[in-house]
Design an enzyme around this catalytic site. Structure first.
Site, PDB file in Angstrom:
ATOM      1  N   PRO A  32       0.831  -1.210   0.000  1.00 50.77           N
ATOM      2  CA  PRO A  32       0.000   0.000   0.000  1.00 50.77           C
ATOM      3  C   PRO A  32       0.858   1.249   0.000  1.00 50.77           C
ATOM      4  CG  PRO A  32       0.111  -0.952   2.197  1.00 50.77           C
ATOM      5  CD  PRO A  32       0.801  -1.921   1.286  1.00 50.77           C
ATOM      6  N   CYS A 114       3.453   2.778   8.941  1.00 50.93           N
ATOM      7  CA  CYS A 114       3.611   4.111   8.348  1.00 50.93           C
ATOM      8  C   CYS A 114       4.412   5.010   9.290  1.00 50.93           C
ATOM      9  CB  CYS A 114       2.252   4.738   8.065  1.00 50.93           C
ATOM     10  SG  CYS A 114       2.378   6.360   7.285  1.00 50.93           S
ATOM     11  N   GLY A 215      10.737  -3.443   1.336  1.00 49.70           N
ATOM     12  CA  GLY A 215      11.788  -2.434   1.454  1.00 49.70           C
ATOM     13  C   GLY A 215      12.908  -2.636   0.459  1.00 49.70           C
ATOM     14  N   ASP A 216      13.101  -1.673  -0.432  1.00 43.68           N
ATOM     15  CA  ASP A 216      14.229  -1.656  -1.378  1.00 43.68           C
ATOM     16  C   ASP A 216      14.210  -2.786  -2.401  1.00 43.68           C
ATOM     17  OD1 ASP A 216      15.190   0.602  -0.187  1.00 43.68           O
ATOM     18  OD2 ASP A 216      16.808  -0.364   0.899  1.00 43.68           O
TER      19      ASP A 216
END
Length: 334
Positions: A32, A114, A215-216
């Site tokens: 998201p 978040c 992530g990444d």
């Protein structure tokens, strides 16, 4: 209520996950992203990847409950399977919001990752990692009122001195989560530094539910390395897909076949951009879509000669037709 929301690796289909009555024929999901994973963008991803799990933009549980998120709730039938992501810190409100959107969702995802200030100052998002008991209560409250799988997305911890992702993940499992997604950074890192994929393995070793790594992951090779280091059940693709909606499909192809597909050419990226733009116009009207799409130009034309100058021109143009002329110029000059 009978618990239908279990999630386990499917032994019959090694590239699938089974979530109660929901079978995911993919080990890749769309993470998201606020202001990105709207209906138009999800539809572009779905056309390229028939099987991945899509996730909506983050939805405020209170806004959903008070009918303030109606446009963002929109989802076409062909988008499924879709997870609806909720944020909030009040267990009863979260449960009521989840129940309200249940008829639309194949999965409910709870945002506990978040990092932005306007979210954490309200004790939502990654702020919940500082209050594990409240996080547990939220998951339990939501789980009690839904009959679809429940997932939780969180980070390594609040900062480097309070990394509690293993204990937190185990607690989410105990509360009833069927799947978890771990963004391998702390809240204090925001999106800086490099995601610690190897740390995810500590969590995968301690829980029995699927763990998706986040992530990444910006290429197929990144997904390969991440899976190797983390032993994750799947990967959730976030910022790496902006400007490259076919990334998920290429990673899926590798997981299913072992073949690494080439990245899209500039012409292919522009073709996808035009489709993306047209969808946004359909949902938003042309003037609003032109403004909304300004943040995407630099991603679709990255790594080409003169990209910065083109972007500076594109963000000032007021009509779609004029923007198309610039993109045709980019094609011709590439």
């Amino acid at each position: 209520m009978q618990n239908k929301g279990y999630l386990k690796l499917n032994k019959m289909y090694k590239n699938s996950l089974e979530a109660g009555i929901l079978k995911l024929n993919s080990k890749v999901s769309l993470a998201p992203m606020a202001g990105v994973t709207d209906a138009a963008f999800r539809q572009i991803v779905r056309e390229l990847s028939p099987d991945c799990l899509l996730t909506t933009e983050m939805l405020s549980s209170e806004a959903v409950l008070w009918n303030k998120e109606q446009s963002i709730l929109h989802c076409e039938d062909f988008e499924h399977p879709v997870a609806y992501q909720l944020s909030g810190h009040k267990p009863d409100i979260m449960a009521k919001a989840a129940k309200k959107i249940l008829s639309r969702a194949d999965m409910i995802d709870i945002n506990m990752g978040c990092p932005v200030n306007k979210i954490v100052k309200n004790q939502d998002g990654s702020a919940l990692m500082k209050n594990p008991q409240l996080a547990f209560d939220i998951v339990r409250a939501v789980k009690d009122v839904i009959d679809v799988p429940l997932s939780v997305k969180f980070r390594l911890g609040w900062d480097n001195n309070s990394k509690n992702y293993v204990e937190f993940g185990k607690l989410m499992q105990d509360a009833g989560a069927d799947m978890i997604t771990l963004h391998a950074r702390t809240r204090s890192q925001m999106y800086s530094g490099k995601a610690d994929w190897a740390a995810i393995k500590e969590l995968t070793d301690e829980v029995s539910i699927p763990v998706f790594a986040n992530g990444d992951i910006n290429s197929t090779q990144d997904a390969i390395e991440c899976q190797k280091l983390s032993n994750c059940s799947g990967v959730a693709i976030g910022r790496g897909i902006i400007g490259d909606p076919g990334l998920i499909a290429r990673i899926e192809h590798y997981f299913k076949t072992g073949e690494i597909l080439s990245e899209p050419s500039l012409n292919e990226r522009i073709d996808i951009l035009i489709k993306h733009f047209e969808r946004e116009i359909f949902y938003r009207s042309e003037p609003h879509a032109v403004r909304f799409m300004r943040k995407f130009h630099s991603h679709y034309i990255r790594n080409i000669r003169g990209a910065a100058a083109y972007r500076d021109r594109l963000v000032k143009i007021p009509t779609f037709d004029e923007i198309l002329k610039v993109y045709e110029e980019i094609r011709q000059n590439a």
